[in-house]
Write an enzyme that holds these catalytic residues in place. Sequence first.
Site, PDB file in Angstrom:
ATOM      1  N   HIS A  25       3.694  -1.226  -9.068  1.00 51.46           N
ATOM      2  CA  HIS A  25       3.617  -2.570  -8.962  1.00 51.46           C
ATOM      3  C   HIS A  25       2.400  -3.194  -9.956  1.00 51.46           C
ATOM      4  O   HIS A  25       1.467  -2.485  -9.964  1.00 51.46           O
ATOM      5  CB  HIS A  25       3.287  -3.294  -7.347  1.00 51.46           C
ATOM      6  CG  HIS A  25       2.050  -2.439  -6.815  1.00 51.46           C
ATOM      7  ND1 HIS A  25       2.126  -1.301  -6.280  1.00 51.46           N
ATOM      8  CD2 HIS A  25       1.120  -3.230  -6.691  1.00 51.46           C
ATOM      9  CE1 HIS A  25       0.892  -1.105  -5.765  1.00 51.46           C
ATOM     10  NE2 HIS A  25       0.133  -2.006  -5.937  1.00 51.46           N
TER      11      HIS A  25
ATOM     12  N   ASN B 140      -3.102  -0.603  -9.989  1.00 46.29           N
ATOM     13  CA  ASN B 140      -3.991   0.118  -9.703  1.00 46.29           C
ATOM     14  C   ASN B 140      -2.970   1.497  -9.409  1.00 46.29           C
ATOM     15  O   ASN B 140      -1.919   1.432  -8.935  1.00 46.29           O
ATOM     16  CB  ASN B 140      -4.384  -0.258  -8.307  1.00 46.29           C
ATOM     17  CG  ASN B 140      -5.452  -1.339  -8.409  1.00 46.29           C
ATOM     18  OD1 ASN B 140      -6.088  -1.475  -9.134  1.00 46.29           O
ATOM     19  ND2 ASN B 140      -5.288  -2.431  -7.435  1.00 46.29           N
TER      20      ASN B 140
HETATM   21  P1  AMP Z   1      -2.539  -1.912  -4.136  1.00 44.95           P
HETATM   22  O1  AMP Z   1      -3.698  -1.931  -3.384  1.00 44.95           O
HETATM   23  O2  AMP Z   1      -2.915  -2.026  -5.685  1.00 44.95           O
HETATM   24  O3  AMP Z   1      -1.467  -0.599  -3.970  1.00 44.95           O
HETATM   25  O4  AMP Z   1      -1.821  -3.187  -3.876  1.00 44.95           O
HETATM   26  C1  AMP Z   1      -0.911  -3.072  -2.844  1.00 44.95           C
HETATM   27  C2  AMP Z   1      -0.660  -4.569  -2.657  1.00 44.95           C
HETATM   28  O5  AMP Z   1       0.428  -4.897  -1.808  1.00 44.95           O
HETATM   29  C3  AMP Z   1      -2.036  -5.304  -1.748  1.00 44.95           C
HETATM   30  O6  AMP Z   1      -2.468  -6.374  -2.447  1.00 44.95           O
HETATM   31  C4  AMP Z   1      -1.238  -5.795  -0.550  1.00 44.95           C
HETATM   32  O7  AMP Z   1      -2.031  -6.978   0.079  1.00 44.95           O
HETATM   33  C5  AMP Z   1       0.093  -5.974  -0.607  1.00 44.95           C
HETATM   34  N1  AMP Z   1       0.942  -5.660   0.392  1.00 44.95           N
HETATM   35  C6  AMP Z   1       0.959  -4.941   1.300  1.00 44.95           C
HETATM   36  N2  AMP Z   1       1.868  -5.219   2.391  1.00 44.95           N
HETATM   37  C7  AMP Z   1       2.656  -6.131   1.809  1.00 44.95           C
HETATM   38  C8  AMP Z   1       3.993  -6.998   2.181  1.00 44.95           C
HETATM   39  N3  AMP Z   1       4.322  -6.618   3.206  1.00 44.95           N
HETATM   40  N4  AMP Z   1       4.228  -8.091   1.452  1.00 44.95           N
HETATM   41  C9  AMP Z   1       3.764  -8.341   0.319  1.00 44.95           C
HETATM   42  N5  AMP Z   1       2.417  -7.718  -0.142  1.00 44.95           N
HETATM   43  C10 AMP Z   1       2.009  -6.703   0.429  1.00 44.95           C
END
Ligand code: AMP
Length: 115
Positions: free
Chosen positions: A101, A88
Site C-alpha cells: 500500500h 513501509n
Molecule cells: P503500515 O503501517 O504502513 O502497514 O500501514 C497500515 C495502515 O493501515 C495504518 O496506517 C493503519 O492505520 C491502516 N489501517 C489499518 N486497518 C485499517 C482499516 N480497516 N481501514 C483503513 N485503514 C486501516
Amino acid sequence: MSDCLFCKIAAGEIPADKVYEDDRALVFRDISPQAPTHLLAIPKKHYAAAHEIPQGEMGALLGGLMNALCQALKASGLDKDGYRLVVNSGDSAGQTVGHLHIHALGGRELAWPPG
Ligand code: AMP
Ligand code: ZN
C-alpha cells in the site's frame, strides 16, 4: 489472500471510506489518520511488497496503482496543496499490514526528514 485485511477491503468484505476505485486498484481513507488527509492506495491483487511483483506484471500493476492514487489525490485536493507518498515495507520500516500500500499524506506541513 484469504487472511489479509486489505484483500478483504478490496473484496468489499470489510467496509472502507473509498475515494477512488477501478478494476485494478482502490484508494480509501486510513482509519487512523496521521495527517488531515491520509489515503491508502492498494492494488486489488495481493502482493506483500513491490519487490515481490514479478517483472512481467510490474508495469501494469504499479501503473494502475499510481493512476488510481493520482485520481484520488485530485479528488481530495491534495494535488493543489502538496502531499507525501510513503511505502513501509517489512518489519524495520514498521509495515503492519502485509499487503502493498502507498500512504498519501497531506493537509498540513510535513516535516523533513521524517524521522
Ligand atoms: P503500515 O503501517 O504502513 O502497514 O500501514 C497500515 C495502515 O493501515 C495504518 O496506517 C493503519 O492505520 C491502516 N489501517 C489499518 N486497518 C485499517 C482499516 N480497516 N481501514 C483503513 N485503514 C486501516
Ligand atoms: Zn492482501
